[in-house]
Design an enzyme around this catalytic site. Structure first.
Site, PDB file in Angstrom:
ATOM      1  N   LYS A  23      16.091  -6.275  -4.811  1.00  0.00           N
ATOM      2  CA  LYS A  23      15.853  -4.860  -4.472  1.00  0.00           C
ATOM      3  C   LYS A  23      14.853  -4.757  -3.323  1.00  0.00           C
ATOM      4  CE  LYS A  23      12.725  -2.552  -7.094  1.00  0.00           C
ATOM      5  NZ  LYS A  23      11.607  -1.896  -6.378  1.00  0.00           N
ATOM      6  N   ASN A  24      13.739  -5.468  -3.431  1.00  0.00           N
ATOM      7  CA  ASN A  24      12.654  -5.282  -2.473  1.00  0.00           C
ATOM      8  C   ASN A  24      12.919  -5.942  -1.120  1.00  0.00           C
ATOM      9  OD1 ASN A  24      11.408  -3.709  -4.320  1.00  0.00           O
ATOM     10  ND2 ASN A  24       9.879  -5.226  -4.955  1.00  0.00           N
ATOM     11  N   ARG A  93       8.817   5.464  -3.658  1.00  0.00           N
ATOM     12  CA  ARG A  93       7.777   5.244  -2.651  1.00  0.00           C
ATOM     13  C   ARG A  93       8.260   4.412  -1.479  1.00  0.00           C
ATOM     14  NH1 ARG A  93       3.988   2.983  -2.338  1.00  0.00           N
ATOM     15  NH2 ARG A  93       2.300   4.339  -1.810  1.00  0.00           N
ATOM     16  N   CYS A 117       1.873   7.472  -8.446  1.00  0.00           N
ATOM     17  CA  CYS A 117       3.041   7.005  -9.177  1.00  0.00           C
ATOM     18  C   CYS A 117       2.526   6.358 -10.447  1.00  0.00           C
ATOM     19  CB  CYS A 117       3.857   6.015  -8.359  1.00  0.00           C
ATOM     20  SG  CYS A 117       3.034   4.441  -8.142  1.00  0.00           S
ATOM     21  N   ARG A 122      -1.744   4.093  -4.926  1.00  0.00           N
ATOM     22  CA  ARG A 122      -0.918   3.503  -3.874  1.00  0.00           C
ATOM     23  C   ARG A 122      -0.903   4.285  -2.552  1.00  0.00           C
ATOM     24  NH1 ARG A 122       4.667   1.649  -6.578  1.00  0.00           N
ATOM     25  NH2 ARG A 122       4.738   0.114  -4.929  1.00  0.00           N
ATOM     26  N   PRO A 123      -2.010   4.286  -1.855  1.00  0.00           N
ATOM     27  CA  PRO A 123      -2.038   4.964  -0.546  1.00  0.00           C
ATOM     28  C   PRO A 123      -1.223   4.206   0.509  1.00  0.00           C
ATOM     29  CG  PRO A 123      -4.106   3.825  -0.972  1.00  0.00           C
ATOM     30  CD  PRO A 123      -3.270   3.640  -2.200  1.00  0.00           C
ATOM     31  N   ASP A 125      -2.496   4.149   3.765  1.00  0.00           N
ATOM     32  CA  ASP A 125      -3.414   4.171   4.907  1.00  0.00           C
ATOM     33  C   ASP A 125      -3.231   2.981   5.848  1.00  0.00           C
ATOM     34  OD1 ASP A 125      -4.417   2.815   2.565  1.00  0.00           O
ATOM     35  OD2 ASP A 125      -6.268   2.450   3.672  1.00  0.00           O
ATOM     36  N   GLN A 126      -2.870   1.816   5.304  1.00  0.00           N
ATOM     37  CA  GLN A 126      -2.727   0.636   6.168  1.00  0.00           C
ATOM     38  C   GLN A 126      -1.498   0.758   7.074  1.00  0.00           C
ATOM     39  OE1 GLN A 126      -5.192  -1.650   6.321  1.00  0.00           O
ATOM     40  NE2 GLN A 126      -6.150  -0.272   4.835  1.00  0.00           N
ATOM     41  N   ASP A 305       4.619  -8.026 -10.250  1.00  0.00           N
ATOM     42  CA  ASP A 305       5.897  -7.542 -10.791  1.00  0.00           C
ATOM     43  C   ASP A 305       6.379  -8.367 -11.985  1.00  0.00           C
ATOM     44  OD1 ASP A 305       5.941  -5.506  -8.969  1.00  0.00           O
ATOM     45  OD2 ASP A 305       7.359  -6.461  -7.604  1.00  0.00           O
ATOM     46  N   ILE A 327      -3.661  -6.217  -8.312  1.00  0.00           N
ATOM     47  CA  ILE A 327      -2.928  -5.512  -7.249  1.00  0.00           C
ATOM     48  C   ILE A 327      -2.894  -4.001  -7.486  1.00  0.00           C
ATOM     49  CG2 ILE A 327      -0.759  -5.388  -5.946  1.00  0.00           C
ATOM     50  CD1 ILE A 327      -2.038  -8.117  -5.685  1.00  0.00           C
ATOM     51  N   ARG A 397      16.408   1.530 -11.923  1.00  0.00           N
ATOM     52  CA  ARG A 397      15.985   1.574 -10.528  1.00  0.00           C
ATOM     53  C   ARG A 397      15.993   0.188  -9.914  1.00  0.00           C
ATOM     54  NH1 ARG A 397      10.651   4.802  -9.433  1.00  0.00           N
ATOM     55  NH2 ARG A 397      11.169   3.776  -7.476  1.00  0.00           N
TER      56      ARG A 397
HETATM   57  N1  EPU Z   1      -2.432  -0.399  -0.543  1.00  0.00           N
HETATM   58  C1  EPU Z   1      -3.364   0.399   0.074  1.00  0.00           C
HETATM   59  N2  EPU Z   1      -3.045   0.947   1.286  1.00  0.00           N
HETATM   60  C2  EPU Z   1      -1.847   0.741   1.884  1.00  0.00           C
HETATM   61  C3  EPU Z   1      -0.910  -0.085   1.260  1.00  0.00           C
HETATM   62  C4  EPU Z   1      -1.225  -0.648   0.034  1.00  0.00           C
HETATM   63  O1  EPU Z   1      -4.452   0.633  -0.454  1.00  0.00           O
HETATM   64  O2  EPU Z   1      -1.635   1.275   2.978  1.00  0.00           O
HETATM   65  C5  EPU Z   1      -2.761  -1.014  -1.832  1.00  0.00           C
HETATM   66  C6  EPU Z   1      -1.836  -0.556  -2.945  1.00  0.00           C
HETATM   67  O3  EPU Z   1      -2.266   0.649  -3.508  1.00  0.00           O
HETATM   68  C7  EPU Z   1      -1.911  -1.719  -3.886  1.00  0.00           C
HETATM   69  C8  EPU Z   1      -2.012  -2.926  -2.944  1.00  0.00           C
HETATM   70  O4  EPU Z   1      -2.509  -2.394  -1.737  1.00  0.00           O
HETATM   71  O5  EPU Z   1      -3.061  -1.628  -4.679  1.00  0.00           O
HETATM   72  C9  EPU Z   1      -0.735  -3.676  -2.677  1.00  0.00           C
HETATM   73  O6  EPU Z   1       0.292  -2.785  -2.411  1.00  0.00           O
HETATM   74  P1  EPU Z   1       1.563  -3.128  -1.497  1.00  0.00           P
HETATM   75  O7  EPU Z   1       1.511  -2.246  -0.320  1.00  0.00           O
HETATM   76  O8  EPU Z   1       1.675  -4.580  -1.275  1.00  0.00           O
HETATM   77  O9  EPU Z   1       2.745  -2.631  -2.448  1.00  0.00           O
HETATM   78  P2  EPU Z   1       4.072  -1.974  -1.952  1.00  0.00           P
HETATM   79  O10 EPU Z   1       4.431  -2.541  -0.646  1.00  0.00           O
HETATM   80  O11 EPU Z   1       3.977  -0.505  -2.102  1.00  0.00           O
HETATM   81  C10 EPU Z   1       5.691  -3.765  -2.920  1.00  0.00           C
HETATM   82  C11 EPU Z   1       6.830  -3.775  -3.879  1.00  0.00           C
HETATM   83  C12 EPU Z   1       6.298  -3.551  -5.293  1.00  0.00           C
HETATM   84  C13 EPU Z   1       5.319  -4.682  -5.604  1.00  0.00           C
HETATM   85  C14 EPU Z   1       4.206  -4.704  -4.556  1.00  0.00           C
HETATM   86  C15 EPU Z   1       3.230  -5.843  -4.736  1.00  0.00           C
HETATM   87  C16 EPU Z   1       8.644  -2.940  -2.512  1.00  0.00           C
HETATM   88  C17 EPU Z   1       9.614  -1.861  -2.211  1.00  0.00           C
HETATM   89  N3  EPU Z   1       7.768  -2.722  -3.511  1.00  0.00           N
HETATM   90  O12 EPU Z   1       5.084  -2.491  -3.042  1.00  0.00           O
HETATM   91  O13 EPU Z   1       7.409  -3.631  -6.169  1.00  0.00           O
HETATM   92  O14 EPU Z   1       4.757  -4.491  -6.877  1.00  0.00           O
HETATM   93  O15 EPU Z   1       4.792  -4.813  -3.242  1.00  0.00           O
HETATM   94  O16 EPU Z   1       3.901  -7.056  -4.703  1.00  0.00           O
HETATM   95  O17 EPU Z   1       8.679  -3.986  -1.899  1.00  0.00           O
HETATM   96  C18 EPU Z   1       8.631  -3.171  -8.122  1.00  0.00           C
HETATM   97  O18 EPU Z   1       9.605  -3.706  -7.584  1.00  0.00           O
HETATM   98  O19 EPU Z   1       8.592  -2.877  -9.347  1.00  0.00           O
HETATM   99  C19 EPU Z   1       7.457  -2.861  -7.310  1.00  0.00           C
HETATM  100  C20 EPU Z   1       6.545  -1.963  -7.679  1.00  0.00           C
END
Ligand code: EPU
Length: 417
Positions: A23-24, A93, A117, A122-123, A125-126, A305, A327, A397
């Protein structure tokens, strides 16, 4: 009433099962199609609710999408709209993945802010800071991120934390930027590498995907491509734990063992017998697992995950285990439900202390997010009596017909509308 799963526990699973595609990896690959006017053909695309949501989203942006079985062809001759509406973003998201491609190809994007969520704040900002480094003007208007740039310009970006979709968004945007971009502190997840491979097949110039520093030489335009999505390491891991927890004997095929190293090492520590093949893992569950401590971290560390599913296993271990979730700040929603099945787990912030019990009892439980749902299904498989998991739409999902795969291994599960 939303669908639920009824599980009669106590069957040791046996047989062989194939891992579906990730999926991801599929979600960013569909977003990447926005970067080109030519068709992007993806094969081995999983049939999941989130994938359908992403297809709907790119369609609203102007994509023509043709799906035949496991193949999805996306063609975006021109971007017809730059709006990712709140109705879609709030259900998924990962919709934010269209932000980078839209700004890069179209010069503007309006993407609803995802908000909270089930697993935390999960902001993004980055993502936004990175795009600003690439020269985009960013504003927040009425709950939407509005990003504009005539042409993005390559830059050095160091993200404050490791973000998977953030890295993917910036890599996609930089692929069409003018000049060279370096992303430092990049996520190293296999899904990031898969998107990079797709982009390279489309003509992008990307180096270092899979390491913490990715270098992207922007090109003026990208071509079409044909790309096969990688296997889902989390689905594969969930099926491996299903074999282990039921004291079964299961072979999961069509996976990439190197994507599962941290999980397999932890299961080995728990006394699970594993035979790792070229693209398969054969698992035999112990009479009772040993306890082991788990700390989640970005790849190649132990994946967040898989935290809930492995906690379900540790709940039955001989001894006490500590699980530290680094995380997401709120990813213990399964704990209260597992407790309803007899698990003894205390949480304090990001730490869960698990005192193993000899068995779970079946109970009605409620799914709260995707991986928590999987954890409850695993508990149901091994519990005494009947477990009803409600709100399985969370499961749908991200798992392709999980209950059918488990039934094929001998599990007694029925889906009720
Ligand atoms: N974060 C920030 N700012 C940002 C981005 C992230 O503070 O701009 C924080 C998040 O809040 C979190 C951490 O950084 O605490 C890591 O978040 P990341 O951005 O890596 O997560 P994501 O990209 O939103 C993806 C997967 C998730 C998986 C995470 C961590 C996808 C579509 N989703 O999410 O998958 O848990 O990486 O590996 O790739 C799932 O499949 O069930 C799922 C939630």
């Amino acid at each position: 009433m939303p669908a639920r799963l009824e599980i009669e526990g106590g069957v040791s699973l046996r047989g062989s099962v194939r891992a579906s595609a990730a999926k991801n990896a599929a979600l960013p690959a569909l977003a990447a199609a926005l970067l080109s006017a030519k068709p992007v053909r993806l094969t081995n695309v999983p049939d999941l609710v989130d994938v359908r949501t992403m297809i709907r989203l790119v369609e609203t942006l102007g994509a023509a999408v043709r799906r035949e079985g496991e193949e999805v062809v996306t063609r975006v001759e021109r971007v017809a709209s730059d709006v990712a509406p709140y109705e879609l973003v709030s259900t998924m998201r990962a919709s934010v993945l269209v932000l980078g491609p839209l700004v890069a190809r179209h010069g503007s994007a309006r993407v609803a802010l995802p908000g909270g969520c089930a697993i935390g704040v999960r902001p993004i900002d980055q993502h936004l800071k990175g795009l600003a480094r690439l020269g985009a003007e960013i504003a927040i208007e009425s709950g939407y991120v509005v990003a504009r740039a005539s042409r993005l310009k390559g830059a050095r970006i160091a993200t404050d934390l490791v973000t998977v979709t953030g890295t993917e968004n910036l890599m996609m945007a930089a692929a069409l930027a003018e000049g060279t971009t370096v992303i430092e502190n990049a996520a190293r997840e296999p899904e990031v590498v898969d998107v990079a491979n797709l982009l390279v097949e489309m003509g992008a110039r990307i180096d270092g995907a899979g390491t913490a520093r990715i270098t992207i030489e922007g090109v003026p335009e990208l071509d079409g491509a044909t790309h096969r999505i990688i296997p889902d390491r989390i689905e594969a891991g969930t099926l491996i734990v299903a074999g282990a927890i039921t004291r079964g004997e299961v072979t999961v095929t069509d996976l990439v063992p190197d994507h599962l190293t941290a999980l397999l090492a932890k299961l080995d520590e728990c006394g699970v017998l594993l035979e790792v093949g070229h693209d398969s893992v054969r698992v035999r569950g112990p009479e009772r697992p040993r306890s082991a401590d788990v700390t989640t971290s970005p790849f190649p560390g132990f994946p967040t995950d898989m935290q809930a599913q492995v906690m379900t296993l540790l709940g039955l271990a001989d001894g006490q285990a500590r699980v530290t979730e680094t995380i997401f700040e709120n990813r213990f929603m399964h704990v209260a439900e597992l407790a309803r099945m007899g698990a003894r787990i205390d949480t304090d912030g990001a730490i869960a202390i698990i005192r193993g019990v000899p068995r779970y009892q079946g109970a009605p439980v409620m799914a709260s997010d995707l991986r928590a749902s999987a954890a409850l299904v695993l508990a149901g498989l091994v519990a005494q009596g009947r477990t009803t998991v409600s709100r399985v739409y969370h499961l749908d999902r991200g798992y392709e017909r999980l209950e059918e795969k488990l039934v094929a291994l001998g599990a007694r599960i029925e889906r009720r509308p």
